[in-house]
Scaffold this active site. Sequence first.
Site, PDB file in Angstrom:
ATOM      1  N   LYS A  57       0.784  -1.086  -0.114  1.00  0.00           N
ATOM      2  CA  LYS A  57       0.099   0.151  -0.103  1.00  0.00           C
ATOM      3  C   LYS A  57       0.524   1.714   0.155  1.00  0.00           C
ATOM      4  CE  LYS A  57      -3.623  -1.826   2.527  1.00  0.00           C
ATOM      5  NZ  LYS A  57      -4.488  -2.581   3.298  1.00  0.00           N
ATOM      6  N   SER A  77      -0.507   0.132   6.170  1.00  0.00           N
ATOM      7  CA  SER A  77      -1.029  -0.765   7.219  1.00  0.00           C
ATOM      8  C   SER A  77      -1.951  -1.370   7.074  1.00  0.00           C
ATOM      9  CB  SER A  77      -1.701   0.405   7.747  1.00  0.00           C
ATOM     10  OG  SER A  77      -1.835  -0.714   9.757  1.00  0.00           O
ATOM     11  N   ASP A  78      -1.119  -3.290   7.441  1.00  0.00           N
ATOM     12  CA  ASP A  78      -2.961  -3.984   6.885  1.00  0.00           C
ATOM     13  C   ASP A  78      -3.337  -4.367   8.471  1.00  0.00           C
ATOM     14  OD1 ASP A  78      -4.719  -5.338   4.506  1.00  0.00           O
ATOM     15  OD2 ASP A  78      -3.107  -6.762   5.687  1.00  0.00           O
ATOM     16  N   THR A  79      -4.283  -4.860   8.676  1.00  0.00           N
ATOM     17  CA  THR A  79      -4.592  -5.454   9.841  1.00  0.00           C
ATOM     18  C   THR A  79      -5.788  -6.907   9.119  1.00  0.00           C
ATOM     19  OG1 THR A  79      -5.275  -3.888  11.251  1.00  0.00           O
ATOM     20  CG2 THR A  79      -5.914  -5.491  12.178  1.00  0.00           C
ATOM     21  N   GLY A 114       0.223  -4.622  10.269  1.00  0.00           N
ATOM     22  CA  GLY A 114       1.389  -4.304   9.547  1.00  0.00           C
ATOM     23  C   GLY A 114       1.727  -2.984   9.346  1.00  0.00           C
TER      24      GLY A 114
END
Length: 200
Positions: A57, A77-79, A114
């Site tokens: 991203k 960010s990634d969840t 992340g």
Amino acid sequence: MKSNHSRRIILASTSPRRQELIASLHIPFEIRPSHAEEHTPEDWTPQQVVEGLALRKAEAVHASLHDYKEDAVIVGSDTVVVLDNQVLGKPVDKQDAVRMLTSLQGRTHEVYTGVAVIDVMNGKTMVRHRVTSVTMKPLTGRQVEAYAKSGEPDDKAGAYAIQGLGSTIVERIEGCYFNVVGLPLSLLSDMLGEFGIDVL
């Protein structure tokens, strides 16, 4: 390195939750959707998934800036939610939300987020992640259905939002609360410090 609040943050996310969290740091920021492709290989670990997608991203926004030379850093960010080593993403429909919530109820799962930071000026990149354990209350079928019907699970990893109505179905957490919301602020502030942006 001295604190430098003149540096802007470019948030590579359209998530209202991440926008609210980053706003709480009182650092100038702007939103740029990444439009990054989010498919990952089946054999990736949860850590690889969240770090890989956070970086993808941030890199997508970095690439879209071309010769943009503003003194800024990009945050991606990634969840994901992980239960029994299975990654639970966003539900595809209400039935999928019910299935996920039913599997989570009465049990403990992990939430991985992340975070990737890229310096626009020199391309310096850092990627980290945090893990928080979340224990759900045992729920009745009616409660699961009612929560799924609320619409809150629709765009959430694991089909719940801890900061909303979902707060009523969580029994306890171990670790960073903001990690579960989608942006671990303690970790992010440490990372920003490495780029010369001191939050405090």
